[in-house]
Design a protein around this motif. Structure first.
Motif, PDB file in Angstrom:
ATOM      1  N   PRO A 146       0.819  -1.227   0.000  1.00 48.20           N
ATOM      2  CA  PRO A 146       0.000   0.000   0.000  1.00 48.20           C
ATOM      3  C   PRO A 146       0.849   1.271   0.000  1.00 48.20           C
ATOM      4  O   PRO A 146       0.331   2.362  -0.269  1.00 48.20           O
ATOM      5  CB  PRO A 146      -0.819  -0.123   1.291  1.00 48.20           C
ATOM      6  CG  PRO A 146      -0.055  -1.085   2.144  1.00 48.20           C
ATOM      7  CD  PRO A 146       0.598  -2.039   1.209  1.00 48.20           C
ATOM      8  N   ASN A 147       2.134   1.123   0.275  1.00 45.52           N
ATOM      9  CA  ASN A 147       3.029   2.273   0.290  1.00 45.52           C
ATOM     10  C   ASN A 147       3.644   2.535  -1.089  1.00 45.52           C
ATOM     11  O   ASN A 147       4.536   3.362  -1.224  1.00 45.52           O
ATOM     12  CB  ASN A 147       4.153   2.058   1.309  1.00 45.52           C
ATOM     13  CG  ASN A 147       4.808   3.352   1.720  1.00 45.52           C
ATOM     14  OD1 ASN A 147       4.137   4.340   1.990  1.00 45.52           O
ATOM     15  ND2 ASN A 147       6.143   3.363   1.755  1.00 45.52           N
ATOM     16  N   THR A 148       3.166   1.828  -2.108  1.00 47.82           N
ATOM     17  CA  THR A 148       3.715   1.945  -3.454  1.00 47.82           C
ATOM     18  C   THR A 148       2.766   2.690  -4.381  1.00 47.82           C
ATOM     19  O   THR A 148       1.560   2.467  -4.364  1.00 47.82           O
ATOM     20  CB  THR A 148       3.987   0.546  -4.057  1.00 47.82           C
ATOM     21  OG1 THR A 148       5.022  -0.091  -3.315  1.00 47.82           O
ATOM     22  CG2 THR A 148       4.414   0.649  -5.517  1.00 47.82           C
ATOM     23  N   VAL A 149       3.343   3.582  -5.197  1.00 49.34           N
ATOM     24  CA  VAL A 149       2.611   4.211  -6.292  1.00 49.34           C
ATOM     25  C   VAL A 149       3.225   3.675  -7.587  1.00 49.34           C
ATOM     26  O   VAL A 149       4.399   3.890  -7.861  1.00 49.34           O
ATOM     27  CB  VAL A 149       2.713   5.751  -6.261  1.00 49.34           C
ATOM     28  CG1 VAL A 149       1.991   6.347  -7.472  1.00 49.34           C
ATOM     29  CG2 VAL A 149       2.146   6.306  -4.970  1.00 49.34           C
ATOM     30  N   CYS A 150       2.417   2.951  -8.346  1.00 48.42           N
ATOM     31  CA  CYS A 150       2.892   2.364  -9.602  1.00 48.42           C
ATOM     32  C   CYS A 150       2.491   3.279 -10.760  1.00 48.42           C
ATOM     33  O   CYS A 150       1.322   3.657 -10.885  1.00 48.42           O
ATOM     34  CB  CYS A 150       2.299   0.968  -9.806  1.00 48.42           C
ATOM     35  SG  CYS A 150       2.830   0.170 -11.330  1.00 48.42           S
ATOM     36  N   VAL A 151       3.468   3.629 -11.596  1.00 44.66           N
ATOM     37  CA  VAL A 151       3.215   4.575 -12.683  1.00 44.66           C
ATOM     38  C   VAL A 151       3.581   3.958 -14.032  1.00 44.66           C
ATOM     39  O   VAL A 151       4.657   3.398 -14.205  1.00 44.66           O
ATOM     40  CB  VAL A 151       4.030   5.877 -12.481  1.00 44.66           C
ATOM     41  CG1 VAL A 151       3.770   6.843 -13.638  1.00 44.66           C
ATOM     42  CG2 VAL A 151       3.673   6.535 -11.164  1.00 44.66           C
ATOM     43  N   HIS A 163      -2.649  -2.465 -18.955  1.00 41.78           N
ATOM     44  CA  HIS A 163      -1.804  -1.856 -17.924  1.00 41.78           C
ATOM     45  C   HIS A 163      -1.828  -2.723 -16.673  1.00 41.78           C
ATOM     46  O   HIS A 163      -2.641  -3.665 -16.569  1.00 41.78           O
ATOM     47  CB  HIS A 163      -2.273  -0.440 -17.591  1.00 41.78           C
ATOM     48  CG  HIS A 163      -3.727  -0.340 -17.234  1.00 41.78           C
ATOM     49  ND1 HIS A 163      -4.221  -0.735 -16.004  1.00 41.78           N
ATOM     50  CD2 HIS A 163      -4.800   0.078 -17.940  1.00 41.78           C
ATOM     51  CE1 HIS A 163      -5.526  -0.551 -15.962  1.00 41.78           C
ATOM     52  NE2 HIS A 163      -5.915  -0.071 -17.125  1.00 41.78           N
ATOM     53  N   PHE A 164      -0.965  -2.413 -15.727  1.00 42.39           N
ATOM     54  CA  PHE A 164      -0.939  -3.163 -14.473  1.00 42.39           C
ATOM     55  C   PHE A 164      -2.086  -2.723 -13.568  1.00 42.39           C
ATOM     56  O   PHE A 164      -2.516  -1.560 -13.604  1.00 42.39           O
ATOM     57  CB  PHE A 164       0.395  -2.977 -13.752  1.00 42.39           C
ATOM     58  CG  PHE A 164       1.491  -3.846 -14.293  1.00 42.39           C
ATOM     59  CD1 PHE A 164       1.546  -5.196 -13.970  1.00 42.39           C
ATOM     60  CD2 PHE A 164       2.450  -3.318 -15.140  1.00 42.39           C
ATOM     61  CE1 PHE A 164       2.548  -6.009 -14.488  1.00 42.39           C
ATOM     62  CE2 PHE A 164       3.452  -4.119 -15.659  1.00 42.39           C
ATOM     63  CZ  PHE A 164       3.508  -5.475 -15.336  1.00 42.39           C
ATOM     64  N   GLN A 165      -2.557  -3.657 -12.779  1.00 41.43           N
ATOM     65  CA  GLN A 165      -3.644  -3.379 -11.848  1.00 41.43           C
ATOM     66  C   GLN A 165      -3.257  -2.241 -10.909  1.00 41.43           C
ATOM     67  O   GLN A 165      -2.202  -2.267 -10.279  1.00 41.43           O
ATOM     68  CB  GLN A 165      -3.971  -4.630 -11.031  1.00 41.43           C
ATOM     69  CG  GLN A 165      -4.414  -5.832 -11.857  1.00 41.43           C
ATOM     70  CD  GLN A 165      -4.474  -7.108 -11.046  1.00 41.43           C
ATOM     71  OE1 GLN A 165      -4.458  -7.089  -9.822  1.00 41.43           O
ATOM     72  NE2 GLN A 165      -4.531  -8.243 -11.741  1.00 41.43           N
ATOM     73  N   LYS A 242      -0.318  -9.775 -13.041  1.00 43.55           N
ATOM     74  CA  LYS A 242      -1.023  -8.582 -12.602  1.00 43.55           C
ATOM     75  C   LYS A 242      -1.195  -7.559 -13.729  1.00 43.55           C
ATOM     76  O   LYS A 242      -1.614  -6.424 -13.491  1.00 43.55           O
ATOM     77  CB  LYS A 242      -0.299  -7.951 -11.406  1.00 43.55           C
ATOM     78  CG  LYS A 242      -0.365  -8.814 -10.143  1.00 43.55           C
ATOM     79  CD  LYS A 242       0.326  -8.142  -8.978  1.00 43.55           C
ATOM     80  CE  LYS A 242       0.193  -8.962  -7.695  1.00 43.55           C
ATOM     81  NZ  LYS A 242      -1.204  -8.970  -7.190  1.00 43.55           N
ATOM     82  N   PHE A 243      -0.839  -7.970 -14.939  1.00 45.30           N
ATOM     83  CA  PHE A 243      -1.049  -7.092 -16.096  1.00 45.30           C
ATOM     84  C   PHE A 243      -2.351  -7.500 -16.768  1.00 45.30           C
ATOM     85  O   PHE A 243      -2.572  -8.675 -17.056  1.00 45.30           O
ATOM     86  CB  PHE A 243       0.105  -7.215 -17.090  1.00 45.30           C
ATOM     87  CG  PHE A 243       0.058  -6.191 -18.201  1.00 45.30           C
ATOM     88  CD1 PHE A 243       0.738  -4.994 -18.089  1.00 45.30           C
ATOM     89  CD2 PHE A 243      -0.677  -6.429 -19.359  1.00 45.30           C
ATOM     90  CE1 PHE A 243       0.683  -4.042 -19.105  1.00 45.30           C
ATOM     91  CE2 PHE A 243      -0.741  -5.493 -20.372  1.00 45.30           C
ATOM     92  CZ  PHE A 243      -0.058  -4.298 -20.247  1.00 45.30           C
ATOM     93  N   ILE A 244      -3.200  -6.546 -17.039  1.00 47.21           N
ATOM     94  CA  ILE A 244      -4.493  -6.848 -17.661  1.00 47.21           C
ATOM     95  C   ILE A 244      -4.538  -6.273 -19.077  1.00 47.21           C
ATOM     96  O   ILE A 244      -4.200  -5.114 -19.311  1.00 47.21           O
ATOM     97  CB  ILE A 244      -5.673  -6.293 -16.830  1.00 47.21           C
ATOM     98  CG1 ILE A 244      -5.477  -4.808 -16.505  1.00 47.21           C
ATOM     99  CG2 ILE A 244      -5.840  -7.080 -15.550  1.00 47.21           C
ATOM    100  CD1 ILE A 244      -6.640  -4.168 -15.764  1.00 47.21           C
ATOM    101  N   GLY A 245      -4.935  -7.115 -20.030  1.00 51.29           N
ATOM    102  CA  GLY A 245      -5.085  -6.654 -21.401  1.00 51.29           C
ATOM    103  C   GLY A 245      -3.890  -6.938 -22.284  1.00 51.29           C
ATOM    104  O   GLY A 245      -3.185  -7.938 -22.113  1.00 51.29           O
ATOM    105  N   LYS A 246      -3.665  -6.040 -23.231  1.00 47.61           N
ATOM    106  CA  LYS A 246      -2.608  -6.185 -24.232  1.00 47.61           C
ATOM    107  C   LYS A 246      -1.438  -5.245 -23.975  1.00 47.61           C
ATOM    108  O   LYS A 246      -1.601  -4.176 -23.383  1.00 47.61           O
ATOM    109  CB  LYS A 246      -3.161  -5.871 -25.626  1.00 47.61           C
ATOM    110  CG  LYS A 246      -4.008  -6.945 -26.272  1.00 47.61           C
ATOM    111  CD  LYS A 246      -4.421  -6.466 -27.668  1.00 47.61           C
ATOM    112  CE  LYS A 246      -5.115  -7.538 -28.475  1.00 47.61           C
ATOM    113  NZ  LYS A 246      -5.490  -7.014 -29.821  1.00 47.61           N
TER     114      LYS A 246
END
Length: 343
Positions: A146-151, A163-165, A242-246
């Protein structure tokens, strides 16, 4: 000595079909100090042309960025050539998840000011002071923190189809646009959050991670090998995906499917769809998402105006294109008033 491609895409496509041999689509990059990019460019072209390598390669004083199609039977020869270049020895080659022998139809090796247009003044910070590289397993762990911001360091038309969840997906047209926006949005969390970044193959994160460390971010991480390598490790190690889509790719395939999820919509009717196409009107060539039904109804075009132009004889179309600049349509990918359902 031949230093430029002499065959058209159609001629090359016919040769590939006639040969009937497997080809490997791959990519790699390396930041290095290249004293004479033009000389290096010519060296690469001569060698790769003789190996029947195709692709789009950018060379600059700061390094090389390559996306290629290599005959499978000549891969070892290609790898040996790469390893004999001192700054490419042992370089990670990102092999495409989905293969297509026609992913590239020409060999283009171009000298550029930079291998990725980032708009940064490299002399103002230490580009070698990069973030921590993480593998797929560690990336998943950080993503759950929860302390992570994924960009997502890619552009809007890339993240729209996959993109990643939970990732932040900036609505930008270019990489350089995303850098100040991300910093502004995360200004209050430079010291207390993990900044976790990813892109297609890793090259954008290499520069961005060093830049953000220079700008005061304390905990900077980047996905080693990008989405391409992540998908490979997930499959080989049976990790949670944890990656959704293409994953959007910059060749004739346009994308690789990483999960069965379809998260985008047709830009013309709103139906669930994640297939990118280019408008059949060569004077437009707009990149957008189009379902099969709309493709049939619109004759592979983005608008009725383009349908009318595309229906004209080829010579008349050429005349209409003379002296006209359509770069705004071409490079503002997926942005046009004619696309009713572009989110």
């Amino acid at each position: 000595m031949q230093l430029y491609n002499k065959l058209s895409a159609k001629e090359r496509e016919a040769l590939i079909e006639e040969a009937g041999e497997d080809r490997l689509t791959l990519s790699f990059y390396a930041y290095a100090k290249i004293g004479n990019p033009k000389l290096f460019r010519d060296h690469l072209f001569v060698a790769w042309n003789s190996m029947d390598v195709l692709g789009r390669i950018y060379v600059a004083h700061e390094g090389i960025n390559a996306q290629l199609s290599v005959p499978a039977k000549r891969f070892n020869e290609f790898k040996e050539f790469i390893d004999n270049i001192y700054f490419l020895e042992g370089c990670r080659l990102n092999i495409a998840i989905e293969q297509d022998s026609k992913s590239f139809l020409k060999l283009k090796v171009k000298v550029r000011d930079k291998i990725v247009a980032d708009g940064l003044n490299d002399a103002s910070f230490d580009v070698t002071n990069k973030g921590i590289h993480v593998d797929a397993a560690t990336f998943n762990q950080l993503l759950d923190d929860p302390n992570t911001v994924c960009v997502d360091m890619r552009n809007h038309y890339e993240s729209e189809i996959g993109h990643f969840q939970g990732a932040v997906t900036p609505d930008v047209d270019t990489f350089r646009d995303s850098l100040p926006i991300i910093e502004k949005d995360l200004e209050e969390h430079k010291e207390d959050k993990n900044l976790l970044m990813y892109c297609t193959g890793g090259i954008r994160c290499e520069k961005a991670s060093a830049y953000y460390k220079h700008r005061g971010f304390q905990n900077v991480y980047q996905l080693e090998g990008g989405i391409i390598e992540y998908a490979r490790q997930v499959k080989n190690q049976q990790l949670e995906n944890k990656f959704i889509g293409k994953n959007f790719v910059f060749d004739h395939r346009r994308s690789e499917r990483i999960s069965d999820d379809v998260i985008a919509h047709c830009h013309q009717c709103g139906k669930a769809c994640d297939t990118h196409v280019n408008c059949a009107n060569e004077a437009c060539h707009l990149l957008f998402i189009q379902c099969e039904e709309c493709a049939m109804e619109m004759n592979n075009c983005c608008s009725e105006d383009c349908m009318k132009v595309n229906a004209l004889p080829y010579e008349e179309q050429k005349e209409l294109r003379k002296g006209k600049r359509n770069s705004n349509k071409i490079f503002k990918k997926g942005r046009s008033e004619v696309l009713k359902y572009k989110s």
